[in-house]
Design an enzyme around this catalytic site. Structure first.
Site, PDB file in Angstrom:
ATOM      1  N   TRP A 167       0.960  -1.138  -0.187  1.00  0.00           N
ATOM      2  CA  TRP A 167       0.056   0.047   0.001  1.00  0.00           C
ATOM      3  C   TRP A 167       0.877   1.275   0.036  1.00  0.00           C
ATOM      4  CZ3 TRP A 167      -0.457   3.969   3.845  1.00  0.00           C
ATOM      5  CH2 TRP A 167      -1.396   4.686   3.486  1.00  0.00           C
ATOM      6  N   ASP A 333     -15.540  12.515  -2.468  1.00  0.00           N
ATOM      7  CA  ASP A 333     -15.013  11.016  -2.220  1.00  0.00           C
ATOM      8  C   ASP A 333     -15.658  10.604  -0.912  1.00  0.00           C
ATOM      9  OD1 ASP A 333     -12.534   9.037  -1.006  1.00  0.00           O
ATOM     10  OD2 ASP A 333     -11.986   9.916  -2.974  1.00  0.00           O
ATOM     11  N   LYS A 443     -15.739   6.720  -8.552  1.00  0.00           N
ATOM     12  CA  LYS A 443     -14.533   6.167  -8.215  1.00  0.00           C
ATOM     13  C   LYS A 443     -15.014   5.007  -7.351  1.00  0.00           C
ATOM     14  CE  LYS A 443     -10.512   7.137  -5.135  1.00  0.00           C
ATOM     15  NZ  LYS A 443      -9.955   8.326  -4.100  1.00  0.00           N
ATOM     16  N   ASP A 445     -14.086   1.808  -5.495  1.00  0.00           N
ATOM     17  CA  ASP A 445     -13.021   1.593  -4.373  1.00  0.00           C
ATOM     18  C   ASP A 445     -13.197  -0.177  -3.703  1.00  0.00           C
ATOM     19  OD1 ASP A 445     -10.447   1.687  -2.910  1.00  0.00           O
ATOM     20  OD2 ASP A 445     -11.440   3.718  -2.184  1.00  0.00           O
ATOM     21  N   ASN A 447     -11.206  -1.541  -0.299  1.00  0.00           N
ATOM     22  CA  ASN A 447     -10.397  -1.511   0.554  1.00  0.00           C
ATOM     23  C   ASN A 447      -9.953  -2.420   1.419  1.00  0.00           C
ATOM     24  OD1 ASN A 447      -9.218   1.353   0.169  1.00  0.00           O
ATOM     25  ND2 ASN A 447     -11.458   2.128   0.723  1.00  0.00           N
ATOM     26  N   CYS A 491     -10.277   1.784  -8.062  1.00  0.00           N
ATOM     27  CA  CYS A 491      -9.235   2.167  -6.970  1.00  0.00           C
ATOM     28  C   CYS A 491      -9.320   1.064  -6.087  1.00  0.00           C
ATOM     29  CB  CYS A 491      -9.645   3.381  -6.308  1.00  0.00           C
ATOM     30  SG  CYS A 491      -8.982   3.644  -4.855  1.00  0.00           S
ATOM     31  N   ASP A 513      -2.144   5.693  -3.270  1.00  0.00           N
ATOM     32  CA  ASP A 513      -2.471   6.589  -2.238  1.00  0.00           C
ATOM     33  C   ASP A 513      -1.505   7.365  -1.908  1.00  0.00           C
ATOM     34  OD1 ASP A 513      -5.086   6.044  -2.006  1.00  0.00           O
ATOM     35  OD2 ASP A 513      -5.237   4.770  -0.214  1.00  0.00           O
TER      36      ASP A 513
END
Ligand code: GLA
Length: 690
Positions: A167, A333, A443, A445, A447, A491, A513
């Protein structure tokens, strides 16, 4: 172009500069003949006529020779296909037929009701390979079904290039000598992973950035995967890759069921690593990336500035400043939905937070549009926080094993996307969301990694790994079809889901990131080995850097670093001075001018980032753009002139910055002075052929 030998058992695929050839023996072994410079059918036929090495007690005649080594028989290499039924394990296939449809060659084999089809397609100089299994026999457990095995010619001293990371430190290039045995990279995390991009390159005989033979292989799969590079005892090199990390069971095929592997693409170039990258980029722009001829807009995203602490008014104020800077796409975001005021709650509840957006997202979206920008939002559909309405209603919708703990990472669990009800829920929620407000960009993601990939009640829960990815692709495809004006960004905590599979259904990717302008040069250098600038999102954020290292850097360095990809701005604009805002506006304006060349041009990596001077160059038609960075000047020595590439030595080029006219030959052989000095300096130089 595809040519077929007179006996219907030799095939030759050719692109502009390269060829790929294979043939069947009398007993239906499928042999690799050639991958390299263009050859004629007669050459392939001569190779097909060469005898195989003899069998010995300890050596196989087939190892290192086959296109798709299956498990079983006299083979000791890593099998690309490993299957079992209740009665037998392994494969003994018989050739059934070949078919040609458009530019695709299909070779069909069967083994007791299991149809195995090898697919080949040449696009530019990229060979796309994949396999389908269609079961008409008894139930088959597929332990492993790789997409392809690539065989390299016998040469000495192979070097292996990889992109490794973690990451905030993705896609860093390493290049090492290859030795005997196997080198395995992959992901056992359920997503492509930050640890490796699914790509390898092999070069030999002293290949450099612009010269020599380079072979590259890249996988189009966004779940767990494995690529194994093996140097066999006879020095031959094979690269085998596909979905899934190990061989413990990919899926089970009942009678009538089938499975298609992802594409594993391979490329040969004799233009060194730079030539190989340009060929990969051209291939992706033409065949993989949607609407690649449409340039990506400059975006603004406040994540680093605000994190979860967002409000409609604050976003409106940021939008006003972003618009004044020339930004074209404003993105809200994380933090706009459910009870998402921190990473502890809200994932799964894809409706605007009523405290933050009382009338939904539409008023803000309308204001953003009125400012002349597109409007975008962040989502993370495959996840759920235990503290969410979705989880309270459907605790069984996540991946879990009965009686075991549900591992939370970033306070979230992974939804079991293999379930039809989960797929339908997400489709409805996201379709509603994109219909409820004029959204231009999403976007998307992801995670956290898989940890408890169980599926209680499902007789073959292993299939969840593959089906999650298929469901993710299907959802994206369906949303794109229903909302054709919406662009998507892939992402995954930065660059955790970047591969040719996701690239085929998203418009750009979030590279990392890590937005530190220096670290980014290395990350971008690695990324560019395989993917083009057209998809590489890069933001200018605050100085000192708030996320990682507190580094202080000039706006100039931050902008020129981010201008090497799809430019974005991600700083807290409410703290930028009037001078900074004005300077940023100039940089954004300059980027818009050079954007077609950066996003669609041919990339030349002039000098890699290694502490001193580094630079890249883009060429599109008559236009040339050079971006150069000087990390630190030592001993008062001037930065070396940059020897440009891809120019016509007999032509002249006018520098737009200085008005000076340079001869192509001079730029190629003696270089372009940059005037860079001191520490953390950077420049943009535009040239035009006159
Ligand atoms: C990930 C992304 C970031 C940001 C956060 C929001 O980490 O990579 O850019 O969107 O999620 O939670």
């Amino acid at each position: 172009m595809l040519e077929i030998g007179g006996d219907g058992r030799t095939w030759l695929l050719s692109g502009p500069t390269s060829s790929y050839a294979l043939s069947l023996t009398e007993d239906d072994s499928l042999l690799h003949l050639h991958w390299g410079p263009r050859i004629e059918l007669a050459d392939a036929e001569e190779l097909a006529g060469r005898p195989l090495p003899p069998y010995r007690g300890f050596e196989s005649q087939l190892d290192g020779q086959e296109e798709y080594p299956v498990e079983g028989g006299p083979r000791f290499v890593r099998p690309a296909l490993s299957v079992r039924t209740d009665e037998v394990r392994g494969t003994e296939w018989a050739f059934h037929a070949y078919e040609v449809e458009d530019d695709e060659l299909r070779l069909r084999f069967t083994d007791h009701g299991l149809g195995i089809t090898l697919h080949y397609r040449m696009r530019h100089d990229v060979v796309e390979r994949w396999v389908t299994l269609a079961n008409e026999g008894p139930v088959v457990e597929v332990l492993r079904a790789d997409s392809a095995t690539w065989t390299l010619p016998l040469r000495e001293d192979w070097r292996l290039s990889l992109l490794h990371g973690r990451w905030a430190a993705e896609s860093r290039l390493v290049r090492t000598d290859l030795t005997y045995g196997e080198k395995v990279i992959g992901s056992r995390r359920g997503h492509t992973g930050h640890q490796h991009l699914p790509w390898v390159a092999l070069d030999t005989e002293g290949a450099t950035e612009e010269r020599g033979e380079v072979y590259g292989c890249a996988l189009g799969w966004s779940g767990s995967w494995r690529i194994c590079v093996a140097q066999l005892p006879d020095a031959r090199v094979q690269i085998t890759g596909g979905a899934g990390y190990d061989d413990s069971g990919l899926l089970r095929l009942a009678t009538g069921e089938s499975y298609t592997t992802p594409v594993f693409a391979g490329l040969w170039s004799d233009g060194g690593h730079g030539g190989a990258s340009r060929a990969w980029h051209a291939y992706q722009r033409e065949y993989v990336i949607p609407d690649a001829d449409r340039d990506r807009p400059v975006l603004y995203n406040s994540w680093e500035a605000t994190e979860f602490d967002i409000s409609e008014d604050q976003q409106r104020e940021l939008a006003r400043r972003a618009a004044a800077m020339g930004v074209e796409l404003f993105v809200v975001d994380d933090g706009w939905f459910g009870k998402r005021t921190s990473d502890r709650a809200g994932l799964g509840d894809w409706t605007p937070n009523p405290d933050r957006f009382p009338a939904g997202l539409k008023p803000l979206a309308d204001d953003v549009h009125a400012l002349g920008m597109q409007f975008g939002i962040w989502v993370e559909p495959e996840m759920v926080n235990p503290d969410s309405d979705l989880y309270r209603a459907h605790p069984d919708w996540v991946q879990f094993q009965p009686g075991r703990k549900r591992t939370e990472l970033r306070n979230q669990l992974v939804l079991n996307l293999a379930r039809g009800d989960v797929q339908e829920y997400l489709w409805e929620k996201l379709d509603d969301l994109l219909s409820s407000a004029p959204v231009d960009y999403v976007k998307w993601d992801f995670n956290r990694a898989f940890t408890d990939a169980g599926w209680p009640g499902e007789p073959y829960p292993q299939k969840l790994w593959v089906e999650h990815v298929h469901a993710f692709y299907k959802l994206l495809d369906r949303l794109r079809a229903a909302h054709p004006g919406v662009a998507f960004e892939s992402c995954s905590g930065g660059g955790g889901r970047i591969d040719l599979g996701v690239m085929a259904r998203t418009d750009q990717v979030w590279t990392s990131d890590n937005t530190d302008p220096l670290d980014r040069l290395a990350i971008q250098h690695g990324f560019s080995q395989i993917h083009p600038a057209r998809v590489m999102a890069a933001w200018v954020t605050d100085s000192p850097n708030t996320q990682l290292n507190g580094r202080v850097s000039s706006l100039r360095l931050r902008f020129v670093s981010a201008m090497a990809g799809v430019l974005g701005v991600g700083g807290d604009l409410t703290t930028w001075s009037e001078e900074e805002l004005a300077e940023a506006r100039e940089w954004v304006g300059l980027y818009k001018e050079i954007r077609p060349v950066v996003q669609r041009g041919d990339l030349y990596r002039l000098r890699p980032p290694a502490g001193g001077l580094s630079a890249v160059q883009y060429v599109l038609g008559d236009e040339v753009v050079v971006l150069a960075w000087l990390q630190a000047q030592h001993y008062g020595e001037p930065a070396a002139p940059l020897r440009l590439r891809g120019l016509d030595s007999a032509e002249s080029y006018e520098c737009r910055e200085t008005g000076e006219v340079h001869r192509g030959a001079v730029l190629l052989h003696h270089g372009l002075p940059t005037g860079l000095r001191g520490d953390f300096d950077a420049t943009v130089i535009r040239l035009r052929r006159i």
